[in-house]
Write a protein that holds these residues in place. Sequence first.
Motif, PDB file in Angstrom:
ATOM      1  N   VAL A  48      85.275 115.269  48.436  1.00 19.80           N
ATOM      2  CA  VAL A  48      84.268 114.268  48.793  1.00 19.80           C
ATOM      3  C   VAL A  48      83.480 114.722  50.016  1.00 19.80           C
ATOM      4  CG1 VAL A  48      83.892 111.871  49.485  1.00 19.80           C
ATOM      5  CG2 VAL A  48      85.668 112.425  47.806  1.00 19.80           C
ATOM      6  N   ALA A  49      84.170 115.323  50.982  1.00 12.52           N
ATOM      7  CA  ALA A  49      83.485 115.797  52.191  1.00 12.52           C
ATOM      8  C   ALA A  49      82.387 116.794  51.846  1.00 12.52           C
ATOM      9  CB  ALA A  49      84.488 116.429  53.145  1.00 12.52           C
ATOM     10  N   ASN A  50      82.637 117.603  50.827  1.00  7.01           N
ATOM     11  CA  ASN A  50      81.621 118.577  50.415  1.00  7.01           C
ATOM     12  C   ASN A  50      80.421 117.916  49.744  1.00  7.01           C
ATOM     13  OD1 ASN A  50      83.055 120.815  51.326  1.00  7.01           O
ATOM     14  ND2 ASN A  50      84.178 121.044  49.401  1.00  7.01           N
ATOM     15  N   TYR A  51      80.580 116.673  49.298  1.00  6.33           N
ATOM     16  CA  TYR A  51      79.486 115.961  48.650  1.00  6.33           C
ATOM     17  C   TYR A  51      78.653 115.145  49.643  1.00  6.33           C
ATOM     18  CZ  TYR A  51      81.846 116.954  44.207  1.00  6.33           C
ATOM     19  OH  TYR A  51      82.425 117.567  43.115  1.00  6.33           O
ATOM     20  N   VAL A  52      79.131 115.019  50.888  1.00 10.57           N
ATOM     21  CA  VAL A  52      78.452 114.218  51.908  1.00 10.57           C
ATOM     22  C   VAL A  52      77.336 115.029  52.552  1.00 10.57           C
ATOM     23  CG1 VAL A  52      78.762 113.118  54.167  1.00 10.57           C
ATOM     24  CG2 VAL A  52      80.469 112.796  52.377  1.00 10.57           C
ATOM     25  N   ALA A  57      72.989 107.570  48.160  1.00 12.96           N
ATOM     26  CA  ALA A  57      72.520 107.620  46.767  1.00 12.96           C
ATOM     27  C   ALA A  57      72.980 108.904  46.088  1.00 12.96           C
ATOM     28  CB  ALA A  57      71.004 107.495  46.722  1.00 12.96           C
ATOM     29  N   SER A  58      72.762 110.033  46.755  1.00 12.95           N
ATOM     30  CA  SER A  58      73.212 111.309  46.193  1.00 12.95           C
ATOM     31  C   SER A  58      74.732 111.387  46.150  1.00 12.95           C
ATOM     32  CB  SER A  58      72.667 112.475  47.025  1.00 12.95           C
ATOM     33  OG  SER A  58      71.264 112.559  46.929  1.00 12.95           O
ATOM     34  N   LEU A  59      75.383 110.870  47.184  1.00  8.58           N
ATOM     35  CA  LEU A  59      76.843 110.911  47.228  1.00  8.58           C
ATOM     36  C   LEU A  59      77.445 110.183  46.030  1.00  8.58           C
ATOM     37  CD1 LEU A  59      79.513 111.553  48.648  1.00  8.58           C
ATOM     38  CD2 LEU A  59      79.179 109.497  50.035  1.00  8.58           C
ATOM     39  N   VAL A  60      76.889 109.028  45.666  1.00  7.87           N
ATOM     40  CA  VAL A  60      77.426 108.272  44.539  1.00  7.87           C
ATOM     41  C   VAL A  60      77.249 109.045  43.233  1.00  7.87           C
ATOM     42  CG1 VAL A  60      77.154 106.158  43.164  1.00  7.87           C
ATOM     43  CG2 VAL A  60      77.191 106.028  45.664  1.00  7.87           C
ATOM     44  N   HIS A  61      76.097 109.697  43.046  1.00  9.43           N
ATOM     45  CA  HIS A  61      75.923 110.559  41.852  1.00  9.43           C
ATOM     46  C   HIS A  61      77.010 111.632  41.809  1.00  9.43           C
ATOM     47  CE1 HIS A  61      72.267 109.272  39.833  1.00  9.43           C
ATOM     48  NE2 HIS A  61      71.622 109.186  40.994  1.00  9.43           N
ATOM     49  N   ARG A  62      77.250 112.280  42.940  1.00  7.35           N
ATOM     50  CA  ARG A  62      78.214 113.376  42.993  1.00  7.35           C
ATOM     51  C   ARG A  62      79.635 112.878  42.789  1.00  7.35           C
ATOM     52  NH1 ARG A  62      75.246 115.986  48.349  1.00  7.35           N
ATOM     53  NH2 ARG A  62      73.451 116.858  47.211  1.00  7.35           N
ATOM     54  N   ARG A  68      78.218 118.586  42.507  1.00  4.18           N
ATOM     55  CA  ARG A  68      77.215 118.478  43.567  1.00  4.18           C
ATOM     56  C   ARG A  68      75.820 118.256  43.005  1.00  4.18           C
ATOM     57  NH1 ARG A  68      77.097 118.975  48.856  1.00  4.18           N
ATOM     58  NH2 ARG A  68      75.115 119.473  49.831  1.00  4.18           N
ATOM     59  N   ASN A  69      75.557 118.762  41.831  1.00  8.80           N
ATOM     60  CA  ASN A  69      74.228 118.615  41.225  1.00  8.80           C
ATOM     61  C   ASN A  69      74.220 117.584  40.099  1.00  8.80           C
ATOM     62  OD1 ASN A  69      73.053 120.681  42.870  1.00  8.80           O
ATOM     63  ND2 ASN A  69      74.078 122.205  41.577  1.00  8.80           N
ATOM     64  N   GLY A  70      75.294 116.809  39.973  1.00  9.61           N
ATOM     65  CA  GLY A  70      75.398 115.858  38.869  1.00  9.61           C
ATOM     66  C   GLY A  70      74.479 114.654  39.023  1.00  9.61           C
ATOM     67  N   GLN A  71      74.063 114.106  37.892  1.00 11.61           N
ATOM     68  CA  GLN A  71      73.252 112.887  37.846  1.00 11.61           C
ATOM     69  C   GLN A  71      73.923 111.905  36.895  1.00 11.61           C
ATOM     70  OE1 GLN A  71      70.072 112.039  39.407  1.00 11.61           O
ATOM     71  NE2 GLN A  71      70.795 113.662  40.772  1.00 11.61           N
ATOM     72  N   GLU A  78      73.941 102.503  39.244  1.00 15.67           N
ATOM     73  CA  GLU A  78      73.593 101.275  39.959  1.00 15.67           C
ATOM     74  C   GLU A  78      74.827 100.425  40.218  1.00 15.67           C
ATOM     75  OE1 GLU A  78      70.563  99.318  37.728  1.00 15.67           O
ATOM     76  OE2 GLU A  78      69.077 100.893  38.067  1.00 15.67           O
ATOM     77  N   GLN A  79      75.703 100.336  39.226  1.00 14.89           N
ATOM     78  CA  GLN A  79      76.936  99.561  39.398  1.00 14.89           C
ATOM     79  C   GLN A  79      77.810 100.188  40.482  1.00 14.89           C
ATOM     80  OE1 GLN A  79      79.305  99.321  35.819  1.00 14.89           O
ATOM     81  NE2 GLN A  79      80.978  98.213  36.821  1.00 14.89           N
ATOM     82  N   ALA A  80      77.947 101.503  40.430  1.00 13.57           N
ATOM     83  CA  ALA A  80      78.788 102.199  41.408  1.00 13.57           C
ATOM     84  C   ALA A  80      78.178 102.134  42.803  1.00 13.57           C
ATOM     85  CB  ALA A  80      78.979 103.649  40.985  1.00 13.57           C
TER      86      ALA A  80
END
Length: 236
Positions: A48-52, A57-62, A68-71, A78-80
């Motif tokens: 998780v630290a690597n995703y911060v 908004a980007s963190l929740v996608h990851r 790291r590049n996930g969508q 939106e729910q998450a």
Amino acid sequence: MTIPAIKHVQAVAFDLDGTLCDSVPDLAAAANATRQHMGLPPLPEHTVANYVGDGIASLVHRVLTDSRNGQAEPGRWEQAFAFFIRYYREHLSVFTRPYPETEAGLALLRSLGIPLAVVTNKNEVLATELLQQLHLADYFSLILGGDSLPEKKPSPLPLLHAAEVLGTAPADMLMVGDSANDILAAKAAGCLSVGVTFGYGDMTQLSQNPATQPDWLVGSLPEIYENLQPQKTQHE
């Protein structure tokens, strides 16, 4: 660094996250609470630290995609995102801790009789609660949050208001922070800006732009006290 003005400092304002305390551990906890809510297994904290670093908004996608590049799918994201924000705001101080020399630096400044304030964009109630749980609240004469006034940093309004409440001119107040918002607010208010090198912002990069270049860089809060001390005479 604006050395000649430092001896005239009569108040010091501080940012909160990334300046007084490290709140990344609570982001990791919120991330895994979100994954559990969405029916997913937990991630290691170092993952998780690597995703911060690029916003929630980007963190929740990851966090949802474990990439790291996930969508994530928009409705699921939106729910998450809604859950993450709610959980994080309700658990701000579970794992968040002051930086190692925060309390020492604050105590030294208070020993000079200089009033201290917190000027943060975090909700005022949550900022106050966080400072209380970290046992730092008593160091401050004033705590201003992002919802305390009609405008928040990088607007100069919170700093101008803080200076007025603390009974000093903005030019005689330091603003200590780790982000562009802190420095921009300080410059707009006419305060001296102090950038911390241990926070979340990239002070090397910020210092390369005149608009976000702080007047002074410190690697620890006690350095502020050291620079505010009057020069010793030879016989002292």
